[in-house]
Motif scaffolding. Structure first.
Motif, mmCIF file in Angstrom:
data_model
loop_
_atom_site.group_PDB
_atom_site.id
_atom_site.type_symbol
_atom_site.label_atom_id
_atom_site.label_comp_id
_atom_site.label_asym_id
_atom_site.label_seq_id
_atom_site.Cartn_x
_atom_site.Cartn_y
_atom_site.Cartn_z
ATOM 1 N N LYS A 1 -1.310 11.917 4.406
ATOM 2 C CA LYS A 1 -2.155 11.538 5.302
ATOM 3 C C LYS A 1 -3.090 12.696 6.025
ATOM 4 O O LYS A 1 -2.717 13.733 5.844
ATOM 5 C CB LYS A 1 -1.114 10.967 6.531
ATOM 6 C CG LYS A 1 -0.335 11.905 7.166
ATOM 7 C CD LYS A 1 0.228 11.453 8.671
ATOM 8 C CE LYS A 1 0.950 12.422 9.335
ATOM 9 N NZ LYS A 1 1.587 12.217 10.373
ATOM 10 N N LEU A 2 -4.104 12.233 6.716
ATOM 11 C CA LEU A 2 -4.975 13.425 7.465
ATOM 12 C C LEU A 2 -5.309 12.822 8.538
ATOM 13 O O LEU A 2 -5.652 11.732 8.801
ATOM 14 C CB LEU A 2 -6.279 13.497 6.387
ATOM 15 C CG LEU A 2 -7.105 14.565 6.856
ATOM 16 C CD1 LEU A 2 -6.614 15.846 6.353
ATOM 17 C CD2 LEU A 2 -8.385 14.138 6.302
ATOM 18 N N ASP A 3 -5.025 13.474 9.919
ATOM 19 C CA ASP A 3 -5.749 13.320 10.976
ATOM 20 C C ASP A 3 -6.598 14.245 11.380
ATOM 21 O O ASP A 3 -7.062 15.144 10.888
ATOM 22 C CB ASP A 3 -4.584 13.090 11.939
ATOM 23 C CG ASP A 3 -3.815 14.395 12.002
ATOM 24 O OD1 ASP A 3 -4.620 15.498 12.399
ATOM 25 O OD2 ASP A 3 -2.558 14.444 12.474
ATOM 26 N N GLU A 4 -7.338 13.661 12.390
ATOM 27 C CA GLU A 4 -8.346 14.294 12.986
ATOM 28 C C GLU A 4 -8.243 15.691 13.359
ATOM 29 O O GLU A 4 -9.036 16.590 12.860
ATOM 30 C CB GLU A 4 -8.814 13.765 14.592
ATOM 31 C CG GLU A 4 -9.813 12.706 14.674
ATOM 32 C CD GLU A 4 -9.829 12.190 16.051
ATOM 33 O OE1 GLU A 4 -10.951 12.719 16.879
ATOM 34 O OE2 GLU A 4 -9.025 11.381 16.522
ATOM 35 N N ALA A 5 -7.229 16.158 13.870
ATOM 36 C CA ALA A 5 -6.944 17.552 14.133
ATOM 37 C C ALA A 5 -6.933 18.426 12.653
ATOM 38 O O ALA A 5 -7.276 19.537 12.588
ATOM 39 C CB ALA A 5 -5.682 17.754 14.753
ATOM 40 N N LEU B 1 -15.856 4.209 5.560
ATOM 41 C CA LEU B 1 -14.480 3.580 5.481
ATOM 42 C C LEU B 1 -14.036 3.613 6.561
ATOM 43 O O LEU B 1 -13.585 4.449 7.413
ATOM 44 C CB LEU B 1 -13.772 4.239 4.687
ATOM 45 C CG LEU B 1 -14.395 5.017 3.132
ATOM 46 C CD1 LEU B 1 -13.226 5.925 2.487
ATOM 47 C CD2 LEU B 1 -14.777 3.832 2.123
ATOM 48 N N VAL B 2 -13.520 2.304 7.195
ATOM 49 C CA VAL B 2 -12.897 1.948 8.495
ATOM 50 C C VAL B 2 -11.819 1.312 8.258
ATOM 51 O O VAL B 2 -11.500 0.310 7.483
ATOM 52 C CB VAL B 2 -14.080 1.145 9.439
ATOM 53 C CG1 VAL B 2 -13.130 1.004 10.655
ATOM 54 C CG2 VAL B 2 -15.271 1.881 9.616
ATOM 55 N N GLY B 3 -10.603 1.832 9.128
ATOM 56 C CA GLY B 3 -9.368 1.159 8.682
ATOM 57 C C GLY B 3 -8.634 1.004 10.191
ATOM 58 O O GLY B 3 -9.478 1.485 11.229
ATOM 59 N N GLU C 1 -11.756 6.090 11.278
ATOM 60 C CA GLU C 1 -13.047 5.982 10.724
ATOM 61 C C GLU C 1 -13.243 7.119 9.962
ATOM 62 O O GLU C 1 -13.147 8.411 10.275
ATOM 63 C CB GLU C 1 -14.242 5.789 11.800
ATOM 64 C CG GLU C 1 -15.479 5.387 11.300
ATOM 65 C CD GLU C 1 -16.541 5.331 12.126
ATOM 66 O OE1 GLU C 1 -15.885 4.705 13.373
ATOM 67 O OE2 GLU C 1 -17.650 5.752 12.023
ATOM 68 N N PHE C 2 -13.733 6.969 8.592
ATOM 69 C CA PHE C 2 -14.193 8.020 7.699
ATOM 70 C C PHE C 2 -15.699 7.967 7.117
ATOM 71 O O PHE C 2 -15.866 6.961 6.771
ATOM 72 C CB PHE C 2 -13.214 7.955 6.253
ATOM 73 C CG PHE C 2 -13.557 9.022 5.325
ATOM 74 C CD1 PHE C 2 -12.719 10.431 5.371
ATOM 75 C CD2 PHE C 2 -14.520 8.997 4.406
ATOM 76 C CE1 PHE C 2 -12.905 11.202 4.492
ATOM 77 C CE2 PHE C 2 -14.657 9.877 3.632
ATOM 78 C CZ PHE C 2 -13.912 11.005 3.756
ATOM 79 N N LEU D 1 -13.458 12.864 8.011
ATOM 80 C CA LEU D 1 -12.840 11.951 8.852
ATOM 81 C C LEU D 1 -13.219 12.205 10.551
ATOM 82 O O LEU D 1 -13.250 13.353 11.080
ATOM 83 C CB LEU D 1 -11.385 12.105 8.764
ATOM 84 C CG LEU D 1 -10.379 11.239 9.784
ATOM 85 C CD1 LEU D 1 -10.496 9.898 9.144
ATOM 86 C CD2 LEU D 1 -8.859 11.982 9.725
ATOM 87 N N ARG D 2 -13.831 10.945 10.801
ATOM 88 C CA ARG D 2 -14.692 11.280 12.204
ATOM 89 C C ARG D 2 -13.546 10.950 13.523
ATOM 90 O O ARG D 2 -13.566 11.256 14.530
ATOM 91 C CB ARG D 2 -15.486 10.232 12.483
ATOM 92 C CG ARG D 2 -16.645 10.749 11.379
ATOM 93 C CD ARG D 2 -17.349 11.811 11.688
ATOM 94 N NE ARG D 2 -18.452 12.340 10.891
ATOM 95 C CZ ARG D 2 -18.479 13.597 10.397
ATOM 96 N NH1 ARG D 2 -17.580 14.452 10.727
ATOM 97 N NH2 ARG D 2 -19.302 14.016 9.385
ATOM 98 N N GLN D 3 -12.363 10.089 13.113
ATOM 99 C CA GLN D 3 -11.525 9.465 14.051
ATOM 100 C C GLN D 3 -10.280 8.899 13.399
ATOM 101 O O GLN D 3 -10.132 8.753 12.376
ATOM 102 C CB GLN D 3 -12.133 8.246 14.731
ATOM 103 C CG GLN D 3 -11.643 7.770 15.910
ATOM 104 C CD GLN D 3 -12.480 6.648 16.509
ATOM 105 O OE1 GLN D 3 -13.453 6.204 16.036
ATOM 106 N NE2 GLN D 3 -11.635 5.995 17.411
#
Length: 950
Positions: A477-481, A522-524, A528-529, A547-549
């Motif tokens: 997984k990848l998050d904003e930070a 790509l929105v989930g 949002e990517f 990854l924007r958000q």
RNA sequence: GGGGCCAUAGCUCAAUUGGGAGAGCGCUGCUUUUGCAAGGCAGAGGUUAGGGGUUCGAUCCCCCUUGGCUCCA
């Protein structure tokens, strides 16, 4: 036995043994980046051998046209070397092995029904450890042991010396069959390669048996024909000798087997055959890669002709002989013979020009040598001439011999090697290095592409890759930070910094076939990517972006949405590309084939084969055809069908491309059918506007057209119109008068300059330029009006207004200077002489002449010197705010008394804060301080007085 | 992809520490000749590829752009 008969018998024989007869692959396989030319019959079966594709047959036979340049030095010198040749072969992909291969080879060679060669003339070799092959030769065939030679790995292994030296990978022993003629050396006519091992690392025990063993054999067609025809060299067989004779005739020499000219004729024969086949496949002589090889072969052959005394193109005259000799198996050669000959002729003419220029340079080099009393041409000098101007060293050597000078081949070779190193070595890319994407390929195989039918789709995240190339890795997984580049995208952010996301299915088009990748989102759930590019990696489609958000996880559901507006613009450009391709072939000929292409949103770049620049009338006709096809609104359709069917329907195929089967064929109306994987409109009418921006050369024989479609084309038109408006307003004329007005402006500027430099009044009669009247104010006429104006001022279309402004202000300042000069009163040599002083019998003129050009000052000085043989003149003028120009002249008689204009002007220039100098008769100087000019002129008077006294 | 070189009149090319842009051929006009491929005389034709820099001054030295040639891979 005729060569054509031998070829046919071979293929027939192996068909009778259950082989699929496969046509020769192209000579220049652009589908295979590992080679420039097809080097052997097995090349087109690489994937079959590696088990990479589904096999429709496991036995094949072919006669393959090949080109190798490794032994180029020996061509013509030996009996058997060629660059271009044909290779007969039979292949087994995990089917039969050594026993059949050996038995069939022997049957074909010795059976009366086939070649019927006397078995006592044949011997064989095997690899020293290959008891299996040796056993088959002994037991099955009945060869005595003394006719089976065991050789080392450097002779009888493929690749040579593979067991001890590598490379790793598939390899195996081979067995060669030799023919022994009545007299002369024995000749290897057939090599049977048994690929049965996979090499892993260094010895010992590094040869692992392959699960699936292959047979790859090669029989040199020309060689075998030569033995069957009992001739002393390949070049005397029925398909080559006519070309040799034609070469001798064209070169005006008598052909002899054993003479320099004989060798030259054979070399010409080989090279012209190679060039004919390569150019037939649209590979023109050029500066890089395979094109360069063609150029070198061609030039070598031409040089041979030159050394036999020819001074104009001749090689192209041999093309008909090549076609006649080879048309049996390759009838298609006749279709392109004319074009091939003209390409050769053009390159020949170029080379003769190079030779002529080279002869001059060589003569100069000889002059230098004479000065230094040297008797040996240094290799470094010859190499430098060759590298810089293409002066052939052979030419240098033969001329040197005529002057009784030696030639240093050793030093030449050394210098060339150094040049090779300086030019950069091959950058080795690590093959087969495993990255994170490879494990995904293993698990997922491929991404399903939905983009032909939709631009939005739901999918599942299958992989997320972060990090730069060597250190990239898969993450769950990848998050904003964690995303290196969140928030607003930094301008110029590197794509390598970006994250890569792989889905199970996607509407995003990965860059291929010249069409750029899609962008979008790509929105989930909660994330949002942003996709900034899409690439293909094998069968996977890779979304590259940031990854924007939120947090993106493997297994997450996403809605993938392509940027629709951009995609539509790409469709327009891509369909327009096909129409342009059609229009090019229609207007220029069928040779105008695609060489490269780049399709982005509403912009396309198309490279194609054409010898000379496309004339503007032709270009206009091409643009007109495209526009008409767009206006006609033909339907665009695509379908997937077997390659053979597509070919039957006349789909455009490019030489050297390897297409998958089945293929996707895109048709437009009934005028265009191309194999293409890209996205297209449903009707040509949707292209909208179409504008050709430029036509230019990219390399010899290749032209490039850049064009716009849709909105970008409309915008471009608007800019053209605005430019015409701005330019014509500046000149105060109507748009259609722009070329006239520009011509008049140029004329006025020229006349003012002349007047200033010659010291006369300007003759300002408005220039009557002859300009084609352009009626109306359509976009096309706007473009041609601007084109006329731009050509006159040698600027680009959109630089016209700016150039006009610059010229107008130049004209204004020229006018001011002229006015300034006229205000200062009449100007002539006589008027200056009236103000002259006399110093010891010498006429001295020192004067400030406002608004006068330095050139005019020189002319005045000349006039004064003519009138007064004893005179010294120094004139000055102020140019602009902070510049003073001084010119001084001394008459000849004064020079003889030791006076120098240069010495005179020095202190004067210093007085206005500058410097200068020149020759004794005339010197020029300048300074930066106009305010001190009166004082400086005092200095001038004092200095000349002192000089005259001395 | 990298190395070297070149760009001056319509064409082929000159121009020396950086100091006045030239020749040959072609072109135009006049002249000579029965005529001409010829001879004589005169003349036109240049932003020295484009842009920037150094310099009092750049065809020349430096940088960039464009086009071409050439070699290596």
């Amino acid at each position: 036995m005729k060569t054509d008969e031998l070829r046919e018998k071979y293929l027939e024989f192996f068909v009778s043994k259950g082989h699929r007869r496969v046509a020769s692959d192209v000579l220049v396989p652009t589908w295979d980046p590992s080679v420039l030319f097809t080097p052997a019959g097995m090349n087109q079966f690489k994937d079959h051998f590696l088990g990479k594709i589904k096999l429709e047959f496991t036995r094949a036979t072919s006669c393959q046209k090949c080109l190798r340049t490794g032994d180029i030095e020996n061509v013509g010198r030996t009996a058997y070397h060629h660059t271009f040749f044909e290779m007969l072969g039979n292949f087994s992909f995990g089917d039969y092995f050594k026993r059949e291969a050996i038995n069939w080879a022997w049957e074909f060679l010795t059976d009366k029904k086939w070649l019927g060669i006397d078995p006592s003339r044949l011997t064989v070799t095997v690899y020293k450890d290959d008891d299996e092959a040796a056993g088959i030769w002994a037991k099955d065939i009945g060869l005595k042991v003394d006719r089976i030679e065991r050789c080392d790995e450097d002779e009888n292994f493929w690749p040579a010396s593979a067991p001890s030296q590598g490379p790793d990978g598939v390899c195996g022993p081979c067995s060669e069959i030799y023919f022994h003629p009545d007299q002369g050396k024995s000749v290897e006519i057939w090599n049977l390669v048994f690929t049965q091992f996979n090499r892993v690392g260094d010895p010992p025990n590094n040869l692992r048996p392959l699960p699936s063993k292959n047979i790859d054999t090669g029989m040199g067609l020309e060689r075998t024909a030569a033995t069957l025809q009992g001739v002393p060299t390949n070049y005397h067989i029925d398909t080559l000798f006519p070309i040799v004779q034609a070469a001798a005739e064209v070169c005006g020499v008598k052909y002899e087997l054993d003479s320099d000219n004989g060798r030259r004729c054979r070399r010409i024969t080989d090279h012209v055959r190679a060039c004919t086949f390569a150019i037939h496949e649209n590979v023109y002589p050029g500066p890089q890669k395979e094109k360069y090889v063609v150029k070198r072969l061609l030039r070598r052959a031409v040089l041979d002709g030159h050394q036999m005394g020819l001074h104009e193109p001749f090689l192209h005259k041999l093309v008909p002989a090549v076609v006649a000799a080879m048309k049996g198996p390759y009838p298609e050669l006749a279709e392109t013979a004319k074009r091939v000959a003209s390409v050769i002729e053009k390159e020949e003419a170029n080379f003769f020009g190079t030779i002529d220029a080279g002869l001059n340079r060589i003569e100069r080099a000889f002059d230098d040598m004479r000065k230094d009393n040297r008797t040996r041409v240094e290799g470094a000098v010859a190499a430098e001439l060759y590298q810089t101007y293409g002066v052939p060293p052979e030419l240098f050597e033969s001329l040197a011999a005529e002057h009784n000078l030696a030639f240093d081949w050793e030093g030449y070779g050394k210098s060339m090697e150094e040049h090779g190193e300086a030019s950069g070595k091959v950058q080795h890319t690590v093959m087969g290095a495993k990255g994170p994407i490879d494990s995904l390929k293993h698990a997922l195989h491929s991404t399903e592409f939905l983009g032909y039918d939709t631009t939005v789709a739901d999918a599942v995240v299958k992989g997320i890759i972060t990090g730069k190339a060597p250190n990239d890795h898969l993450v769950d997984k990848l998050d904003e930070a964690m995303s290196a580049s969140r928030g607003v995208p930094a301008p110029g952010a590197q794509v390598t910094d970006a994250v890569r996301v792989i889905l199970d299915r996607t509407p995003f088009y990965g860059e291929s076939g010249g069409q750029v990748g899609d962008v979008g989102k790509l929105v989930g759930d909660g994330f949002e990517f942003e996709v900034i590019d899409t690439q293909k990696d094998g069968a996977l489609i890779v979304h590259i972006g940031h990854l924007r958000q939120g947090t993106i996880r493997e297994g997450a559901k996403v809605r993938a949405t392509v940027d629709d507006a951009r995609r539509d613009a790409i469709r327009r450009a891509h369909s327009a590309t096909h129409i342009l391709h059609y229009a090019l072939q229609k207007n220029l000929g069928s040779h105008a084939q695609q060489q490269g292409s780049k399709v982005t949103d509403d912009e396309l770049r198309f490279d194609f084969t054409n010898l000379s620049p496309v004339e503007s009338a032709q270009l206009a006709a091409i643009a007109k055809d495209v526009v008409e096809r767009v206006a006609a609104g033909a339907p665009v359709k695509w379908e997937t069908l077997p390659l053979a069917d597509a070919r039957k329907q006349g789909a455009m195929m490019l030489f050297g491309e390897k297409y998958p089967d089945p293929v996707r064929m895109v048709s437009m109306g009934d005028f265009s059918r191309e194999l293409c994987g890209g996205v297209h409109l449903t009707n040509t009418g949707e292209v909208g506007a179409f504008e050709i921006l430029s036509e230019e050369g990219v390399s010899a024989g290749t032209r490039r057209i850049i064009a716009l479609t849709g909105k970008k084309a409309t915008d471009y038109r608007a800019r053209i119109e605005a430019e015409v408006k701005r330019a014509s307003e500046k000149l105060g004329v109507a748009g259609y008068d722009l070329p006239h007005a520009v011509e008049a402006l140029i004329e006025k500027r020229r006349e003012l300059k002349r007047a200033l430099e010659a010291g006369v009044k300007p003759n300002l009669v408005a220039a009557q330029a002859t300009v084609k009247k352009v009626a109306g104010d359509t976009a096309e006429s706007m473009k041609s009006i601007l084109g006329e104006a731009a050509r006159r001022m040698s600027v680009g279309l959109l630089g016209v207004a700016e150039r006009i402004e610059a010229m107008a202000s130049e004209v204004e300042s020229l006018g001011q200077r002229l006015a300034q000069r006229e205000a200062a009163g009449p100007l002539s040599a006589d008027s200056l002489l009236e103000k002259a002083t006399t110093e010891g019998g010498v006429t001295v003129v020192v004067a400030d002449l406002p608004g006068v050009e330095p050139n005019l000052m020189r002319q005045l000085i000349d006039q004064i010197r003519q009138k007064q043989p004893l005179s010294a003149v120094l004139l000055a003028t102020t140019q602009g705010e902070d510049k003073v120009t001084l010119v001084a002249g001394i008459s000849k008689q004064l020079q003889e008394r030791g006076l120098s204009a240069g010495k005179w002007i020095g202190p004067v220039a210093a007085a206005v804060g500058g410097g200068g100098g020149g020759r004794p008769d005339l010197a020029q100087a300048g300074g930066k301080d106009p305010a001190k000019l009166p004082a400086a002129l005092e200095v001038a008077n004092r200095t000349i007085a002192e000089m005259l006294k001395a």
